[in-house]
Scaffold this motif. Sequence first.
Motif, mmCIF file in Angstrom:
data_model
loop_
_atom_site.group_PDB
_atom_site.id
_atom_site.type_symbol
_atom_site.label_atom_id
_atom_site.label_comp_id
_atom_site.label_asym_id
_atom_site.label_seq_id
_atom_site.Cartn_x
_atom_site.Cartn_y
_atom_site.Cartn_z
ATOM 1 N N LYS A 130 -1.477 12.151 8.314
ATOM 2 C CA LYS A 130 -1.056 11.040 7.464
ATOM 3 C C LYS A 130 -1.621 9.735 8.009
ATOM 4 C CE LYS A 130 3.124 13.280 5.865
ATOM 5 N NZ LYS A 130 4.570 13.225 5.737
ATOM 6 N N VAL A 131 -2.091 8.880 7.086
ATOM 7 C CA VAL A 131 -2.592 7.553 7.455
ATOM 8 C C VAL A 131 -1.939 6.505 6.563
ATOM 9 C CG1 VAL A 131 -4.825 8.368 8.318
ATOM 10 C CG2 VAL A 131 -4.611 7.718 5.934
ATOM 11 N N ILE A 132 -1.907 5.265 7.061
ATOM 12 C CA ILE A 132 -1.324 4.163 6.290
ATOM 13 C C ILE A 132 -2.447 3.405 5.593
ATOM 14 C CG2 ILE A 132 -0.042 1.998 6.447
ATOM 15 C CD1 ILE A 132 1.451 3.196 8.825
ATOM 16 N N CYS A 133 -2.302 3.213 4.293
ATOM 17 C CA CYS A 133 -3.278 2.474 3.485
ATOM 18 C C CYS A 133 -2.542 1.415 2.670
ATOM 19 C CB CYS A 133 -4.015 3.415 2.538
ATOM 20 S SG CYS A 133 -5.019 4.653 3.368
ATOM 21 N N LYS A 134 -3.280 0.375 2.283
ATOM 22 C CA LYS A 134 -2.710 -0.686 1.460
ATOM 23 C C LYS A 134 -3.146 -0.472 0.012
ATOM 24 C CE LYS A 134 -2.371 -4.900 3.079
ATOM 25 N NZ LYS A 134 -0.941 -5.103 3.099
ATOM 26 N N VAL A 135 -2.209 -0.618 -0.925
ATOM 27 C CA VAL A 135 -2.519 -0.525 -2.348
ATOM 28 C C VAL A 135 -3.167 -1.846 -2.759
ATOM 29 C CG1 VAL A 135 -1.571 -0.278 -4.672
ATOM 30 C CG2 VAL A 135 -0.634 1.066 -2.791
ATOM 31 N N VAL A 136 -4.393 -1.798 -3.270
ATOM 32 C CA VAL A 136 -5.115 -2.998 -3.687
ATOM 33 C C VAL A 136 -4.852 -3.305 -5.149
ATOM 34 C CG1 VAL A 136 -7.415 -4.007 -3.986
ATOM 35 C CG2 VAL A 136 -6.914 -2.638 -1.971
ATOM 36 N N ASP A 137 -4.880 -2.264 -5.992
ATOM 37 C CA ASP A 137 -4.732 -2.496 -7.425
ATOM 38 C C ASP A 137 -3.939 -1.360 -8.059
ATOM 39 O OD1 ASP A 137 -5.114 -3.745 -9.909
ATOM 40 O OD2 ASP A 137 -6.862 -2.489 -10.333
ATOM 41 N N THR A 138 -2.956 -1.714 -8.867
ATOM 42 C CA THR A 138 -2.180 -0.755 -9.643
ATOM 43 C C THR A 138 -1.454 -1.524 -10.743
ATOM 44 O OG1 THR A 138 -0.600 1.073 -9.559
ATOM 45 C CG2 THR A 138 -0.092 -0.834 -8.205
ATOM 46 N N GLU A 139 -0.865 -0.817 -11.667
ATOM 47 C CA GLU A 139 -0.086 -1.469 -12.721
ATOM 48 C C GLU A 139 1.140 -2.115 -12.090
ATOM 49 O OE1 GLU A 139 0.813 1.697 -15.398
ATOM 50 O OE2 GLU A 139 -1.293 2.150 -15.743
ATOM 51 N N PRO A 140 1.647 -3.195 -12.669
ATOM 52 C CA PRO A 140 2.822 -3.848 -12.089
ATOM 53 C C PRO A 140 4.055 -2.940 -12.137
ATOM 54 C CG PRO A 140 2.116 -4.951 -14.110
ATOM 55 C CD PRO A 140 1.134 -3.875 -13.827
ATOM 56 N N VAL A 141 5.007 -3.249 -11.260
ATOM 57 C CA VAL A 141 6.253 -2.487 -11.186
ATOM 58 C C VAL A 141 7.033 -2.675 -12.483
ATOM 59 C CG1 VAL A 141 8.422 -2.211 -9.931
ATOM 60 C CG2 VAL A 141 6.345 -2.768 -8.688
ATOM 61 N N GLN A 142 7.520 -1.573 -13.060
ATOM 62 C CA GLN A 142 8.307 -1.621 -14.303
ATOM 63 C C GLN A 142 9.792 -1.648 -13.937
ATOM 64 O OE1 GLN A 142 7.068 -1.220 -17.667
ATOM 65 N NE2 GLN A 142 5.062 -1.640 -16.796
ATOM 66 N N LYS A 143 10.498 -2.626 -14.434
ATOM 67 C CA LYS A 143 11.940 -2.708 -14.172
ATOM 68 C C LYS A 143 12.660 -1.557 -14.872
ATOM 69 C CE LYS A 143 12.837 -6.779 -12.140
ATOM 70 N NZ LYS A 143 13.138 -6.772 -10.764
ATOM 71 N N ILE A 155 -5.548 2.038 -6.654
ATOM 72 C CA ILE A 155 -6.755 2.002 -5.824
ATOM 73 C C ILE A 155 -6.350 1.467 -4.466
ATOM 74 C CG2 ILE A 155 -9.057 1.019 -5.555
ATOM 75 C CD1 ILE A 155 -9.210 0.899 -8.617
ATOM 76 N N LEU A 156 -6.753 2.185 -3.401
ATOM 77 C CA LEU A 156 -6.394 1.799 -2.041
ATOM 78 C C LEU A 156 -7.451 0.880 -1.444
ATOM 79 C CD1 LEU A 156 -5.233 5.319 -0.811
ATOM 80 C CD2 LEU A 156 -3.843 3.481 -1.774
ATOM 81 N N ASP A 157 -7.137 0.293 -0.266
ATOM 82 C CA ASP A 157 -8.059 -0.629 0.395
ATOM 83 C C ASP A 157 -9.367 0.039 0.837
ATOM 84 O OD1 ASP A 157 -6.834 0.886 2.352
ATOM 85 O OD2 ASP A 157 -6.274 -0.806 3.618
ATOM 86 N N ASN A 158 -9.389 1.383 0.912
ATOM 87 C CA ASN A 158 -10.617 2.089 1.295
ATOM 88 C C ASN A 158 -11.398 2.571 0.065
ATOM 89 O OD1 ASN A 158 -9.003 4.191 0.441
ATOM 90 N ND2 ASN A 158 -8.793 5.119 2.466
ATOM 91 N N GLY A 159 -10.959 2.191 -1.136
ATOM 92 C CA GLY A 159 -11.678 2.545 -2.351
ATOM 93 C C GLY A 159 -11.245 3.851 -2.995
ATOM 94 N N VAL A 160 -10.342 4.586 -2.361
ATOM 95 C CA VAL A 160 -9.886 5.871 -2.893
ATOM 96 C C VAL A 160 -8.860 5.630 -3.997
ATOM 97 C CG1 VAL A 160 -8.705 8.030 -2.323
ATOM 98 C CG2 VAL A 160 -10.315 7.049 -0.717
ATOM 99 N N ARG A 161 -8.950 6.430 -5.058
ATOM 100 C CA ARG A 161 -8.014 6.343 -6.183
ATOM 101 C C ARG A 161 -7.034 7.506 -6.068
ATOM 102 N NH1 ARG A 161 -9.658 3.955 -10.875
ATOM 103 N NH2 ARG A 161 -8.029 3.942 -12.429
ATOM 104 N N ILE A 162 -5.726 7.197 -6.013
ATOM 105 C CA ILE A 162 -4.689 8.228 -5.965
ATOM 106 C C ILE A 162 -3.598 7.876 -6.960
ATOM 107 C CG2 ILE A 162 -5.137 8.779 -3.525
ATOM 108 C CD1 ILE A 162 -2.450 7.355 -2.902
ATOM 109 N N MET A 163 -2.672 8.798 -7.158
ATOM 110 C CA MET A 163 -1.516 8.569 -8.027
ATOM 111 C C MET A 163 -0.316 8.198 -7.146
ATOM 112 S SD MET A 163 -2.831 9.072 -10.949
ATOM 113 C CE MET A 163 -1.527 9.294 -12.152
ATOM 114 N N VAL A 164 0.415 7.149 -7.572
ATOM 115 C CA VAL A 164 1.580 6.685 -6.812
ATOM 116 C C VAL A 164 2.790 6.601 -7.746
ATOM 117 C CG1 VAL A 164 0.205 5.386 -5.135
ATOM 118 C CG2 VAL A 164 1.018 4.246 -7.198
ATOM 119 N N PRO A 165 4.007 6.611 -7.202
ATOM 120 C CA PRO A 165 5.214 6.461 -8.035
ATOM 121 C C PRO A 165 5.243 5.080 -8.690
ATOM 122 C CG PRO A 165 5.774 7.263 -5.851
ATOM 123 C CD PRO A 165 4.340 6.883 -5.807
#
Length: 187
Positions: A130-143, A155-165
């Motif tokens: 496991k490594v720690i990455c910073k989220v650079v771009d994603t849709e805003p948080v939905q209330k 999209i993470l700070d290393n350019g990788v695209r993953i799915m997040v909650p």
Amino acid sequence: MPKINGNEIRPGITVEHDGGLWAAVKVSHVKPGKGGAFAQVELKNLRDGRKLNERFRSEDKVEQVRLETKDQQFLYETDGMLVFMDSETFEQTELPADLLGDRRPFLQDGMTASIEYYGEEALSVQLPQKVICKVVDTEPVQKGQTAANSYKPAILDNGVRIMVPPFVGPGEDIVVHTELMEYSERA
């Protein structure tokens, strides 16, 4: 090197076969209606990455190879080669960057990785699980949106695209599982 029976091969075991070093990736035991049982083994060459499907009967003997694992610090990448340093002897080891494949972006400067050796020859690199990455771009948080099996792309700070909650927003640090390349938890 110890010899083992063909039916004792398990995923992750390294064997010497046809003059090369092979890691067992998948193993399935087959009992056909006619004839003896055998193990159908998918092997991956540790030197050049070729794959091979082979059948081993229980009476077949194969040489099991023990690889030595050393933790080394990643220094830098140059001309497609990754340079690692042994923190005890300060010796440097170069390995091709394509050994990591699509997990290469998770290797960070100064990170400690496990390198497998066969004698003096470096064969493979294992990143931390496991490594720690910073989220650079994603849709805003939905209330009011819950995390009930709904994920959004990030999209993470290393350019990788993953799915997040849905509750993860831009600028947040998250823990990513490097083998599965997926979100694990908040950092």
